[in-house]
Design a protein around this motif. Structure first.
Motif, PDB file in Angstrom:
ATOM      1  N   ARG A   1       0.777  -1.254   0.048  1.00  0.00           N
ATOM      2  CA  ARG A   1      -0.200   0.074  -0.003  1.00  0.00           C
ATOM      3  C   ARG A   1       0.638   1.189  -0.048  1.00  0.00           C
ATOM      4  NH1 ARG A   1      -2.085  -2.529   4.265  1.00  0.00           N
ATOM      5  NH2 ARG A   1      -2.118  -0.433   5.436  1.00  0.00           N
TER       6      ARG A   1
ATOM      7  N   ARG B   1      -4.564   5.223 -11.288  1.00  0.00           N
ATOM      8  CA  ARG B   1      -5.013   4.900 -10.077  1.00  0.00           C
ATOM      9  C   ARG B   1      -5.079   3.526  -9.651  1.00  0.00           C
ATOM     10  NH1 ARG B   1      -5.523   9.162  -6.793  1.00  0.00           N
ATOM     11  NH2 ARG B   1      -7.427   7.944  -5.610  1.00  0.00           N
TER      12      ARG B   1
ATOM     13  N   GLU C   1      -5.001  -0.445  -5.661  1.00  0.00           N
ATOM     14  CA  GLU C   1      -5.846   1.019  -6.074  1.00  0.00           C
ATOM     15  C   GLU C   1      -5.918   1.677  -5.333  1.00  0.00           C
ATOM     16  OE1 GLU C   1     -10.657   1.547  -7.239  1.00  0.00           O
ATOM     17  OE2 GLU C   1      -9.786  -0.384  -6.720  1.00  0.00           O
TER      18      GLU C   1
ATOM     19  N   LEU D   1      -7.380   4.661  -3.107  1.00  0.00           N
ATOM     20  CA  LEU D   1      -8.650   4.901  -2.669  1.00  0.00           C
ATOM     21  C   LEU D   1      -8.568   6.443  -1.969  1.00  0.00           C
ATOM     22  CD1 LEU D   1      -9.594   1.963  -0.797  1.00  0.00           C
ATOM     23  CD2 LEU D   1     -10.141   2.584  -3.268  1.00  0.00           C
ATOM     24  N   GLU D   2      -9.777   6.964  -1.525  1.00  0.00           N
ATOM     25  CA  GLU D   2      -9.661   8.440  -0.984  1.00  0.00           C
ATOM     26  C   GLU D   2      -8.854   8.196   0.398  1.00  0.00           C
ATOM     27  OE1 GLU D   2     -10.696  10.867  -2.354  1.00  0.00           O
ATOM     28  OE2 GLU D   2     -11.272   9.616  -4.113  1.00  0.00           O
TER      29      GLU D   2
ATOM     30  N   TRP E   1      -5.930   5.994   1.828  1.00  0.00           N
ATOM     31  CA  TRP E   1      -6.300   4.257   1.703  1.00  0.00           C
ATOM     32  C   TRP E   1      -6.004   3.846   0.503  1.00  0.00           C
ATOM     33  CZ3 TRP E   1      -9.565   1.235   5.238  1.00  0.00           C
ATOM     34  CH2 TRP E   1      -9.521   1.416   6.638  1.00  0.00           C
ATOM     35  N   VAL E   2      -5.659   2.579   0.492  1.00  0.00           N
ATOM     36  CA  VAL E   2      -5.206   1.750  -0.580  1.00  0.00           C
ATOM     37  C   VAL E   2      -5.972   0.273  -0.750  1.00  0.00           C
ATOM     38  CG1 VAL E   2      -3.546   0.829  -2.016  1.00  0.00           C
ATOM     39  CG2 VAL E   2      -3.206   2.926  -0.990  1.00  0.00           C
ATOM     40  N   ARG E   3      -6.482  -0.037  -1.666  1.00  0.00           N
ATOM     41  CA  ARG E   3      -6.920  -1.522  -1.857  1.00  0.00           C
ATOM     42  C   ARG E   3      -5.705  -2.367  -2.438  1.00  0.00           C
ATOM     43  NH1 ARG E   3     -11.406  -0.709  -4.521  1.00  0.00           N
ATOM     44  NH2 ARG E   3     -12.844  -0.682  -2.929  1.00  0.00           N
TER      45      ARG E   3
ATOM     46  N   GLU F   1      -7.869  -3.582   2.581  1.00  0.00           N
ATOM     47  CA  GLU F   1      -7.835  -1.931   2.517  1.00  0.00           C
ATOM     48  C   GLU F   1      -7.506  -1.406   3.847  1.00  0.00           C
ATOM     49  OE1 GLU F   1     -11.914  -0.807   1.761  1.00  0.00           O
ATOM     50  OE2 GLU F   1     -11.855  -1.703  -0.292  1.00  0.00           O
TER      51      GLU F   1
END
Length: 275
Positions: free
Chosen positions: A80, A95, A109, A111-112, A115-117, A262
């Protein structure tokens, strides 16, 4: 040589992150130990290197070194951070990216709110794929160790994990049992040892003793392993939150599927160090 670096953390699991794309980078074990030293270097749990893609399917290569200099094949919290590093350094504007380690591949990926998935590959339960030296595959294994007979579940999520269920994770013998089990002869490449407390069907508490590092505030792959093993044992739902000393992760897995994780990844500072 002067080496630019970024210091990053994910739930207190901290990393030195290096750009091997702009300039090819080879690290010795001694250099990794210096980078990881909290008194004479930068200080971290792992050193992460982002490299050029090894093939057309991946966007980047991803190397992970423990602070003792050993290289490993997976680090979920580090992945992440790597995704955020790639974005901030301008190495990619996408992204979503795929990274390849020496043992696995992950889709990451953004995120907002930092955060990362991370999408990890399917868990491996076959002993030879973990690797685990036992006569046959089972949901639980009992190991004879210096601390006595210990029972738990084993799985690889890109690196090997042994998950032990406890009644109260705060009282778990993480240091003593972790040291006894992480180099157990049954695990030829060593193992990360997780101590998991089931709070509810969608809620776990976890502490992890990582091979080559010791106990860390958080372990992303360890959270995935704990959620997977608890699911295999029929104790939890497909989606769980995992509380670690450093914070919370969200894990999703159902049988036969990839694992999704996540959580946050945070930039701390950047600088240069003489190696």
């Amino acid at each position: 040589m002067k080496l630019p670096f970024a210091k990053m953390q994910a739930l207190g699991n901290d990393f030195v992150v290096l750009d091997g794309v702009s300039t090819p980078l080879t690290l010795t074990a001694a250099q990794c130990r210096k980078l990881g030293d909290r008194r004479f270097g930068v200080g971290c749990d792992q050193i992460l290197v982002v490299d050029p893609a090894p093939d057309a399917q991946a966007d980047f290569g991803y190397r992970i070194f423990n602070c003792d200099g050993s290289e490993v094949g997976q680090c979920g919290n580090g992945a992440r951070c790597l995704a955020r590093f790639v974005e901030r350094q301008g190495l990619s504007t996408a992204r979503a990216i795929q990274v390849a380690t020496r043992t696995t591949r992950m889709n990451l990926e953004l995120l907002e709110q930092d955060w990362v998935r991370a999408e990890l590959s399917r868990p491996e339960f076959q002993p030879a794929r973990i690797p685990l030296d036992v006569p046959a595959q089972a949901e639980r294994y009992t190991l004879d160790s210096p601390v006595g007979m210990v029972s738990g579940g084993a799985v690889s999520v890109g690196n090997p994990h042994f998950v032990i269920e406890v009644d109260d994770v705060a009282r778990a013998p993480v240091q003593q049992w972790g040291e006894a089990l992480t180099r157990h002869a049954a695990f030829p490449e060593g193992v990360n040892v997780g101590f998991v407390e089931r709070v509810a069907a969608d809620h776990l508490r976890l502490r992890v003793f990582e091979r080559g590092v010791g106990e860390t505030p958080a372990c992303g792959s360890g959270a995935c392993a704990a959620a997977v093993i608890q699911r295999v044992w029929g104790h939890t739902e497909a989606r769980v939150r995992v509380d670690l000393p450093g914070g919370q992760l969200r894990i999703a897995w159902d049988e036969g599927q990839n694992v999704f994780m996540e959580g946050p990844a945070t930039w701390v500072f950047e600088g240069e160090i003489e190696l």
